[in-house]
Scaffold this active site. Structure first.
Site, PDB file in Angstrom:
ATOM      1  N   ILE A  31       0.830  -1.212   0.000  1.00 46.97           N
ATOM      2  CA  ILE A  31       0.000   0.000   0.000  1.00 46.97           C
ATOM      3  C   ILE A  31       0.868   1.268   0.000  1.00 46.97           C
ATOM      4  O   ILE A  31       0.397   2.334  -0.383  1.00 46.97           O
ATOM      5  CB  ILE A  31      -0.947  -0.026   1.234  1.00 46.97           C
ATOM      6  CG1 ILE A  31      -2.172   0.838   1.003  1.00 46.97           C
ATOM      7  CG2 ILE A  31      -0.227   0.363   2.518  1.00 46.97           C
ATOM      8  CD1 ILE A  31      -3.276   0.609   2.032  1.00 46.97           C
ATOM      9  N   GLY A  93      12.262  -3.627  11.706  1.00 46.04           N
ATOM     10  CA  GLY A  93      11.152  -2.855  11.156  1.00 46.04           C
ATOM     11  C   GLY A  93       9.920  -3.674  10.831  1.00 46.04           C
ATOM     12  O   GLY A  93       9.043  -3.195  10.103  1.00 46.04           O
ATOM     13  N   GLN A  94       9.834  -4.916  11.341  1.00 45.17           N
ATOM     14  CA  GLN A  94       8.615  -5.693  11.083  1.00 45.17           C
ATOM     15  C   GLN A  94       7.448  -5.061  11.829  1.00 45.17           C
ATOM     16  O   GLN A  94       7.518  -4.854  13.050  1.00 45.17           O
ATOM     17  CB  GLN A  94       8.791  -7.159  11.520  1.00 45.17           C
ATOM     18  CG  GLN A  94       7.576  -8.014  11.158  1.00 45.17           C
ATOM     19  CD  GLN A  94       7.736  -9.491  11.506  1.00 45.17           C
ATOM     20  OE1 GLN A  94       8.735  -9.894  12.109  1.00 45.17           O
ATOM     21  NE2 GLN A  94       6.759 -10.294  11.133  1.00 45.17           N
ATOM     22  N   HIS A 100       5.902 -12.083   5.669  1.00 46.60           N
ATOM     23  CA  HIS A 100       5.744 -11.559   4.316  1.00 46.60           C
ATOM     24  C   HIS A 100       7.104 -11.222   3.737  1.00 46.60           C
ATOM     25  O   HIS A 100       7.967 -10.682   4.423  1.00 46.60           O
ATOM     26  CB  HIS A 100       4.839 -10.320   4.300  1.00 46.60           C
ATOM     27  CG  HIS A 100       5.251  -9.261   5.274  1.00 46.60           C
ATOM     28  ND1 HIS A 100       4.959  -9.323   6.616  1.00 46.60           N
ATOM     29  CD2 HIS A 100       5.959  -8.115   5.101  1.00 46.60           C
ATOM     30  CE1 HIS A 100       5.455  -8.258   7.230  1.00 46.60           C
ATOM     31  NE2 HIS A 100       6.075  -7.518   6.330  1.00 46.60           N
TER      32      HIS A 100
HETATM   33  P1  5GP Z   1       6.932  -4.733   7.521  1.00 43.55           P
HETATM   34  O1  5GP Z   1       7.202  -3.347   8.029  1.00 43.55           O
HETATM   35  O2  5GP Z   1       6.169  -5.561   8.540  1.00 43.55           O
HETATM   36  O3  5GP Z   1       8.143  -5.449   6.989  1.00 43.55           O
HETATM   37  O4  5GP Z   1       6.024  -4.556   6.246  1.00 43.55           O
HETATM   38  C1  5GP Z   1       4.643  -4.346   6.308  1.00 43.55           C
HETATM   39  C2  5GP Z   1       4.252  -3.768   4.974  1.00 43.55           C
HETATM   40  O5  5GP Z   1       2.852  -3.875   4.839  1.00 43.55           O
HETATM   41  C3  5GP Z   1       4.607  -2.286   4.812  1.00 43.55           C
HETATM   42  O6  5GP Z   1       5.471  -2.123   3.694  1.00 43.55           O
HETATM   43  C4  5GP Z   1       3.255  -1.607   4.620  1.00 43.55           C
HETATM   44  O7  5GP Z   1       3.297  -0.548   3.683  1.00 43.55           O
HETATM   45  C5  5GP Z   1       2.384  -2.751   4.145  1.00 43.55           C
HETATM   46  N1  5GP Z   1       0.977  -2.603   4.496  1.00 43.55           N
HETATM   47  C6  5GP Z   1       0.477  -2.217   5.688  1.00 43.55           C
HETATM   48  N2  5GP Z   1      -0.870  -2.209   5.670  1.00 43.55           N
HETATM   49  C7  5GP Z   1      -1.215  -2.617   4.415  1.00 43.55           C
HETATM   50  C8  5GP Z   1      -2.480  -2.816   3.776  1.00 43.55           C
HETATM   51  O8  5GP Z   1      -3.554  -2.648   4.352  1.00 43.55           O
HETATM   52  N3  5GP Z   1      -2.457  -3.234   2.485  1.00 43.55           N
HETATM   53  C9  5GP Z   1      -1.287  -3.441   1.800  1.00 43.55           C
HETATM   54  N4  5GP Z   1      -1.378  -3.845   0.530  1.00 43.55           N
HETATM   55  N5  5GP Z   1      -0.078  -3.278   2.380  1.00 43.55           N
HETATM   56  C10 5GP Z   1      -0.049  -2.858   3.673  1.00 43.55           C
END
Ligand code: 5GP
Ligand code: ZN
Length: 114
Positions: A31, A93-94, A100
């Site tokens: 997103i 940064g998770q 994922h």
């Molecule tokens: P992390 O920070 O856990 O490695 O990555 C989480 C990712 O999920 C971030 O890059 C963030 O932009 C994405 N994200 C968070 N909420 C949503 C959402 O509702 N939809 C989508 N498609 N991505 C999301």
């Protein structure tokens, strides 16, 4: 898990721009994209992080990795190069605790990451 954002995306309760799918994994656009191609590849079942996903066995982590490569090829970045990142734990940064893989490509990517 009802309170997990990515489980809700898998279930279709939260909309997402899906780009690919296998029996056990889906890929959808981030997103808040950090590169021209920024796709998240996730197992459909809930595993909180890379360690749990790896421990699941049965080729599930392979399926996630193979789908990331397939999407990279579809997006036209497999030749120019791409990065697959699994942020694991708070200091990395998770923020979403459903494992994922970030697939990033389409621009030069600095190393080391910040
Ligand atoms: P992390 O920070 O856990 O490695 O990555 C989480 C990712 O999920 C971030 O890059 C963030 O932009 C994405 N994200 C968070 N909420 C949503 C959402 O509702 N939809 C989508 N498609 N991505 C999301
Ligand atoms: Zn989940």
């Amino acid at each position: 898990m009802a309170d997990c954002l990515f489980c809700r995306i898998v279930a279709g309760d939260v909309p997402a721009q899906r780009v690919a799918e296998t029996a056990r994994a889906i890929a959808f656009r981030d997103i808040n994209p950090q590169a021209p191609t920024h796709v998240l590849v996730i197992p459909k079942d809930h595993y909180p992080d890379l360690a749990a996903l790896a421990a699941a066995g049965g080729g599930l982590l392979d399926e996630v990795a193979a789908l990331a490569h397939e999407v990279a090829a579809d997006e036209g970045v497999s030749e120019t190069g791409y990065r697959v990142v699994l942020n694991t734990g708070p200091q990395a940064g998770q923020t979403v605790f459903h494992a994922h893989a970030h697939l990033l490509g389409g621009r030069p990517l600095a190393w080391p990451p910040g």
